[in-house]
Design a protein around this motif. Structure first.
Motif, PDB file in Angstrom:
ATOM      1  N   ALA A  91     -27.644   0.445 130.549  1.00  0.00           N
ATOM      2  CA  ALA A  91     -27.851   1.870 130.695  1.00  0.00           C
ATOM      3  C   ALA A  91     -27.207   2.553 129.465  1.00  0.00           C
ATOM      4  N   LEU A  92     -26.212   1.965 128.950  1.00  0.00           N
ATOM      5  CA  LEU A  92     -25.723   2.535 127.805  1.00  0.00           C
ATOM      6  C   LEU A  92     -26.632   2.358 126.649  1.00  0.00           C
ATOM      7  N   TRP A  93     -27.355   1.058 126.662  1.00  0.00           N
ATOM      8  CA  TRP A  93     -28.226   0.860 125.549  1.00  0.00           C
ATOM      9  C   TRP A  93     -29.258   1.881 125.697  1.00  0.00           C
ATOM     10  N   MET A  94     -29.919   2.039 126.768  1.00  0.00           N
ATOM     11  CA  MET A  94     -30.918   2.853 126.951  1.00  0.00           C
ATOM     12  C   MET A  94     -30.939   4.419 126.713  1.00  0.00           C
ATOM     13  N   ALA A  95     -29.443   4.880 127.115  1.00  0.00           N
ATOM     14  CA  ALA A  95     -28.967   6.126 126.790  1.00  0.00           C
ATOM     15  C   ALA A  95     -28.917   6.396 125.405  1.00  0.00           C
ATOM     16  N   ALA A  96     -28.303   5.482 124.905  1.00  0.00           N
ATOM     17  CA  ALA A  96     -28.066   5.326 123.311  1.00  0.00           C
ATOM     18  C   ALA A  96     -29.353   5.453 122.511  1.00  0.00           C
ATOM     19  N   THR A  97     -30.378   4.936 123.039  1.00  0.00           N
ATOM     20  CA  THR A  97     -31.507   4.623 122.500  1.00  0.00           C
ATOM     21  C   THR A  97     -32.492   5.963 122.518  1.00  0.00           C
ATOM     22  N   ILE A  98     -32.382   6.601 124.001  1.00  0.00           N
ATOM     23  CA  ILE A  98     -33.060   7.868 124.069  1.00  0.00           C
ATOM     24  C   ILE A  98     -32.426   9.240 123.395  1.00  0.00           C
ATOM     25  N   ALA A  99     -31.096   9.057 123.016  1.00  0.00           N
ATOM     26  CA  ALA A  99     -30.422  10.082 122.242  1.00  0.00           C
ATOM     27  C   ALA A  99     -30.719   9.853 120.754  1.00  0.00           C
ATOM     28  N   TYR A 100     -30.721   8.535 120.483  1.00  0.00           N
ATOM     29  CA  TYR A 100     -31.092   8.394 118.851  1.00  0.00           C
ATOM     30  C   TYR A 100     -32.587   8.609 118.868  1.00  0.00           C
ATOM     31  N   TRP A 101     -33.333   8.324 119.383  1.00  0.00           N
ATOM     32  CA  TRP A 101     -34.881   8.947 119.369  1.00  0.00           C
ATOM     33  C   TRP A 101     -34.919  10.415 119.230  1.00  0.00           C
ATOM     34  N   GLY A 102     -34.143  10.990 120.208  1.00  0.00           N
ATOM     35  CA  GLY A 102     -34.167  12.537 120.017  1.00  0.00           C
ATOM     36  C   GLY A 102     -33.737  12.974 118.839  1.00  0.00           C
ATOM     37  N   THR A 103     -32.783  12.457 118.160  1.00  0.00           N
ATOM     38  CA  THR A 103     -31.985  12.762 116.853  1.00  0.00           C
ATOM     39  C   THR A 103     -33.330  12.770 115.896  1.00  0.00           C
ATOM     40  N   ILE A 104     -33.947  11.784 115.927  1.00  0.00           N
ATOM     41  CA  ILE A 104     -35.111  11.178 115.015  1.00  0.00           C
ATOM     42  C   ILE A 104     -35.971  12.501 115.087  1.00  0.00           C
ATOM     43  N   VAL A 105     -36.462  12.647 116.405  1.00  0.00           N
ATOM     44  CA  VAL A 105     -37.582  13.576 116.269  1.00  0.00           C
ATOM     45  C   VAL A 105     -37.370  14.813 116.040  1.00  0.00           C
ATOM     46  N   ALA A 106     -35.895  15.338 116.429  1.00  0.00           N
ATOM     47  CA  ALA A 106     -35.487  16.578 115.920  1.00  0.00           C
ATOM     48  C   ALA A 106     -35.443  16.969 114.459  1.00  0.00           C
ATOM     49  N   ALA A 107     -34.903  15.584 114.075  1.00  0.00           N
ATOM     50  CA  ALA A 107     -34.971  15.833 112.514  1.00  0.00           C
ATOM     51  C   ALA A 107     -36.416  15.850 111.791  1.00  0.00           C
ATOM     52  N   ALA A 108     -37.223  15.031 112.402  1.00  0.00           N
ATOM     53  CA  ALA A 108     -38.510  15.330 112.050  1.00  0.00           C
ATOM     54  C   ALA A 108     -39.137  16.413 111.888  1.00  0.00           C
ATOM     55  N   ASP A 109     -39.020  17.090 113.250  1.00  0.00           N
ATOM     56  CA  ASP A 109     -39.629  18.354 113.403  1.00  0.00           C
ATOM     57  C   ASP A 109     -39.142  19.576 112.654  1.00  0.00           C
ATOM     58  N   ALA A 110     -37.782  19.467 112.296  1.00  0.00           N
ATOM     59  CA  ALA A 110     -36.962  20.366 111.488  1.00  0.00           C
ATOM     60  C   ALA A 110     -37.192  19.972 109.873  1.00  0.00           C
ATOM     61  N   PRO A 113     -32.497  16.192 107.242  1.00  0.00           N
ATOM     62  CA  PRO A 113     -31.928  14.955 107.172  1.00  0.00           C
ATOM     63  C   PRO A 113     -31.526  14.573 108.727  1.00  0.00           C
ATOM     64  N   LEU A 114     -31.431  13.373 108.810  1.00  0.00           N
ATOM     65  CA  LEU A 114     -30.756  12.810 110.223  1.00  0.00           C
ATOM     66  C   LEU A 114     -29.195  13.310 110.174  1.00  0.00           C
ATOM     67  N   SER A 115     -28.885  13.662 111.369  1.00  0.00           N
ATOM     68  CA  SER A 115     -27.414  14.095 111.647  1.00  0.00           C
ATOM     69  C   SER A 115     -26.321  12.800 111.288  1.00  0.00           C
ATOM     70  N   GLY A 116     -25.104  13.104 111.279  1.00  0.00           N
ATOM     71  CA  GLY A 116     -24.486  12.068 111.447  1.00  0.00           C
ATOM     72  C   GLY A 116     -24.218  11.394 112.654  1.00  0.00           C
ATOM     73  N   TRP A 117     -24.716  12.026 113.868  1.00  0.00           N
ATOM     74  CA  TRP A 117     -24.451  11.334 115.250  1.00  0.00           C
ATOM     75  C   TRP A 117     -25.629  10.216 115.451  1.00  0.00           C
ATOM     76  N   SER A 118     -26.678  10.300 114.540  1.00  0.00           N
ATOM     77  CA  SER A 118     -27.667   9.474 114.818  1.00  0.00           C
ATOM     78  C   SER A 118     -27.076   7.828 114.454  1.00  0.00           C
ATOM     79  N   THR A 119     -26.191   7.632 113.392  1.00  0.00           N
ATOM     80  CA  THR A 119     -25.749   6.439 112.819  1.00  0.00           C
ATOM     81  C   THR A 119     -24.780   6.052 114.123  1.00  0.00           C
ATOM     82  N   VAL A 120     -23.906   6.960 114.687  1.00  0.00           N
ATOM     83  CA  VAL A 120     -22.963   6.590 115.826  1.00  0.00           C
ATOM     84  C   VAL A 120     -23.958   6.050 116.992  1.00  0.00           C
ATOM     85  N   LEU A 121     -24.869   6.801 117.588  1.00  0.00           N
ATOM     86  CA  LEU A 121     -25.707   6.454 118.448  1.00  0.00           C
ATOM     87  C   LEU A 121     -26.524   5.108 118.328  1.00  0.00           C
TER      88      LEU A 121
END
Length: 158
Positions: A91-110, A113-121
């Motif tokens: 569940a942790l892996w799945m949640a982190a993957t979803i959040a990481y995917w969300g940061t990538i999509v948000a950065a691409a839409d805007a 560059p990727l935020s610092g959180w993406s590396t942590v996620l």
């Protein structure tokens, strides 16, 4: 003189329930169902992922389901402590993957560059994957040791 086949000799097959019946006969039905569902989710997620990016998460969920199924414990209740650890790490892996995917999509839409959180996620997701794999291996080793102990006890009695 009576000839015995290896299947008739108890010493050849020392497992306590070698007849295919009982709580230790093999993979429980619930675990087999999880393997089937997870095994179907992985290829569907891999094939559909390039077309719809979110469906790659289906492959991740399939891997988690198969790992939970393989971490089943010996005895009557197949969902062991190792299974709970596998579920939590998955569940942790799945949640982190979803959040990481969300940061990538948000950065691409805007177009930013990727935020610092993406590396942590990403590293949280990798940690969840490693813990999940270790818990699955722990479940497999626990079953192996349980069966070896039961076989040794059966050999000592017979």
């Amino acid at each position: 003189m009576k000839t015995m086949s290896p299947a008739d000799d108890d010493r050849q097959n020392p497992l306590p329930s070698s007849s295919g019946k009982g709580p230790d006969a093999g993979m429980p039905l619930g675990a087999r169902r999880l393997v089937l569902i997870g095994g179907l989710c992985v290829p569907v997620g891999l094939v559909a992922g390039p077309y719809l990016l979110g469906l790659q998460l289906l492959a991740v969920g399939g891997v988690v389901a198969v790992a939970v199924a393989l971490s089943y414990g010996p005895g009557r209740t197949w969902f062991s402590r190792w299974s709970w650890l596998t579920v939590a790490a998955g569940a942790l892996w799945m949640a982190a993957t979803i959040a990481y995917w969300g940061t990538i999509v948000a950065a691409a839409d805007a177009s930013a560059p990727l935020s610092g959180w993406s590396t942590v996620l990403f590293y949280i997701g990798v940690g969840g994957l490693v813990i999940m794999a270790a818990a699955t291996a722990g479940g497999v080793l626990t079953r192996y040791r349980f069966r070896r102990t039961a076989a040794a006890a059966a050999a000592a009695r017979g």
